[in-house]
Design a protein around this motif. Structure first.
Motif, PDB file in Angstrom:
ATOM      1  N   SER A 151       0.822  -1.208   0.000  1.00 28.38           N
ATOM      2  CA  SER A 151       0.000   0.000   0.000  1.00 28.38           C
ATOM      3  C   SER A 151       0.862   1.267   0.000  1.00 28.38           C
ATOM      4  N   HIS A 152       1.707   1.402   1.000  1.00 25.65           N
ATOM      5  CA  HIS A 152       2.448   2.639   1.222  1.00 25.65           C
ATOM      6  C   HIS A 152       3.557   2.874   0.195  1.00 25.65           C
ATOM      7  N   ALA A 193       0.765   3.929  -3.067  1.00 30.13           N
ATOM      8  CA  ALA A 193       0.741   5.377  -2.824  1.00 30.13           C
ATOM      9  C   ALA A 193       1.692   6.127  -3.760  1.00 30.13           C
ATOM     10  N   ASN A 194       2.742   5.422  -4.230  1.00 33.79           N
ATOM     11  CA  ASN A 194       3.678   6.019  -5.184  1.00 33.79           C
ATOM     12  C   ASN A 194       3.364   5.640  -6.622  1.00 33.79           C
ATOM     13  N   TRP A 233      -6.657  -1.699  -2.936  1.00 30.53           N
ATOM     14  CA  TRP A 233      -5.798  -0.529  -2.838  1.00 30.53           C
ATOM     15  C   TRP A 233      -5.940   0.330  -4.086  1.00 30.53           C
TER      16      TRP A 233
END
Length: 586
Positions: free
Chosen positions: A370-371, A375-376, A408
């Motif tokens: 996810s992060h 997210a990127n 996601w």
């Protein structure tokens, strides 16, 4: 029927009985345990090397300590066969009729000598530190022991556990079982650190354990019962945290397992005389060969493809890539978080990483998926194996990947229905450079199918048109949909059959079009219903008159339950689905 009524093990109903034996009897017991491990694994399959290597240490532990008051937490717990035999469960190895009566991992529902259901690595030290702190708060004084292998030390949680163990004030024993092997060859700096300690008989100045403030003791003969008894007696009731580093031989007692540790970590049923598996080889082509052939093609085309996995190359057949294209291969150890972050770093520098993950282990990398990736919005490519209903232990279920990956932002999660569709999806995934793409490698065999070449940037469902009822079969459950359609024809219902291709994104144009002449949409997915693909479809149709029925796995932990039993209980048999469809539309 007991195959070995003459075995000493028949007299061991609990560790208390073990304490009555002399050294020669303990050594005889070790031999019996190895015989039983080999016999059962040959018949049933299972973990072989880890259990053969830990026999003496297990006997010594239960000889010295007072379980279940004294507690041992097994990391992964794939080496607990000897422990189970010594704690009242030997019948599941002595009697072939009872082989299925005991689970392969530690299981507190099964015995008071097991404290956790554990099947993933690197957790034991963290669990033990929490237990030690709680013991001290409650004024108790039992020994708390964690046993962790050198392979498990490649996982980040292991170091988090050691870091906090150094902060404890009272009894905590950490046994590092160093057999110089993980599931595959061990990797990384841990290998160097442990090698220095072994070669110096524990005297090396570069000691990562003492550097963190932990006491340390080394035992070079971890497969010698007397040495292990003496070592455990020396640390029993110790008043501070200590690392007991023991050197053992993985696969001890069975030469093929010593010579080829990787292939004997976990085995299919095999012939003890020849060491050859008795299970027929999978038919080719299959999902694994399609993926590997495509990967080889791109590598040989001088493309910057990097195959990444977390210590399980055998699951994906990556041995040939590892051997023939070492520049294009990376094993990060048993560290799924690292594998995903590593892929994110590689793609940022222009490489095309193809990340190989097993569904049951993928949950360990939840934050990085996810992060660091979503997210990127990084174009990482990921193959997810084992994503479906199986007869596995509750710690190894693969029914939650749809819920994770497909929910996601940024991630696409493609689910092929044929081998040629799988090839098309992977070709597109490695060429597109916009978003992260995961592909669900099927649990059930796929047909070869027609040649496909498609752009999956926008999802367009494949539709075999009918009316009244539409069945959407995701991935390998498309075949289940075909069977249901055939059954409905017997009742004069010509159901529409749809291949949705994606677990993450809906083809709303097709879903809208179904409202013209359909009254029921049925979704089929080889995954958990809750949070899955079917619920996305049901949510979309929420404001409309369209009825929706979702089929998949219930949100539960099954535990070594046969696949057919799960199918029947969750109403996933074609006859059950067809019957329920008829009831709904009537």
């Amino acid at each position: 029927m007991n195959k070995h009524p003459e075995f000493l093990l028949n007299k061991i109903e609990s560790p208390k009985d073990l304490k009555k034996l002399d050294l020669k009897e303990l050594e005889k017991l070790a031999s019996e345990i190895r015989t039983l491990i080999l016999e059962k694994d040959a018949a049933e399959g299972g973990h072989l090397g880890p259990d053969l290597g830990i026999v003496e240490a297990t006997i010594a532990y239960h000889y010295v300590f007072d379980a279940p008051k004294d507690k041992i937490i097994w990391d992964v717990s794939h080496q607990t066969y000897p422990h189970k035999m010594l704690t009242g469960r030997a019948y599941a190895w002595l009697d072939p009729d009872k082989y299925e009566d005991v689970t392969p991992y530690s299981n507190p529902d099964e015995s008071p000598y097991d404290y956790y259901a554990v099947g993933h690595t690197s957790t034991s030290v963290a669990l033990a530190t929490g237990m030690a702190r709680a013991r001290d708060m409650m004024g108790k004084h039992e020994n708390i022991t964690a046993l962790i292998g050198d392979g498990s030390l490649t996982g980040g949680l292991a170091f988090e556990g050691f870091n906090n163990a150094a902060d404890e004030k009272h009894n905590l024993i950490i046994v590092v079982n160093d057999n110089q092997m993980s599931i595959d060859n061990n990797v990384g700096g841990v290998v160097t650190a442990l090698k220095k300690l072994r070669e110096s008989n524990g005297q090396a100045e570069d000691n990562p354990f003492t550097a963190m403030g932990l006491d340390y003791k080394y035992v070079g003969q971890g497969n010698d019962i007397k040495s292990m008894i003496d070592a455990f007696k020396a640390v029993k009731d110790i008043d501070h945290p200590i690392v007991l580093h023991i050197n053992t031989l993985k696969g001890k007692g069975y030469e093929p397992a010593v010579e080829n540790e990787a292939s004997h970590h976990w085995v299919l049923p095999f012939d003890l005389k020849t060491d050859k598996t008795t299970v027929p080889a999978p038919k080719t082509p299959n999902a694994s060969t399609v993926i590997l052939d495509l990967l080889k093609k791109h590598i040989e085309n001088q493309e910057n493809i990097l195959a990444i996995n977390a210590a399980i190359p055998g699951v994906f057949g990556l041995g040939a890539i590892k051997k023939n294209y070492p520049k294009n291969y990376k094993d990060v150890g048993i560290a799924e978080q690292e594998s995903v972050a590593f892929a994110a770093g590689a793609v940022k520098e222009g490489i095309t990483p193809v990340l190989f993950e097993n569904s049951t282990f993928l949950q360990r990398a939840y934050d990085q998926l996810s992060h660091d990736v979503a997210a990127n919005d990084l174009p990482v490519v990921m193959i997810v194996a084992g994503g479906g209903i199986t007869a596995a232990s509750k710690t190894h279920l693969g029914i939650f990947d749809n819920t994770m990956v497909a929910n996601w932002p940024s991630w696409e999660y493609l689910a092929p229905t044929t081998l040629n569709e799988l090839k098309s999806m992977l070709e597109w995934a490695v060429k597109q450079r916009k978003h992260p793409v995961a592909i669900k490698s099927p649990v059930n065999p796929l047909p070869e199918g027609n040649v496909v070449s498609e752009d999956y940037s926008t999802i367009h469902y494949d539709v075999k048109s009918g009316s009244k009822v539409a069945i959407i079969g995701l991935g390998d459950f498309y075949q289940l949909g075909e069977k249901v359609v055939d059954l409905l024809k017997k009742d004069n219902i010509n159901a529409t059959l749809i291949n949705p291709k994606s677990a993450a994104h809906l083809d709303t144009d097709t879903l809208d079009d179904l409202q013209k002449d359909h009254e029921l949409v049925v979704t089929l997915e080889d995954n958990s219903i809750d949070g899955g693909f079917g619920q996305k479809v049901a949510s979309y149709y929420g404001p409309t008159k369209m009825m929706v029925k979702n089929y998949g796995a219930k949100k539960e932990y099954t535990d070594n339950e046969p696949k057919g039993s799960i199918y029947k209980r969750d109403h996933l048999m074609p006859e059950q689905i067809a019957s329920e469809i008829l009831e709904i539309i009537k």
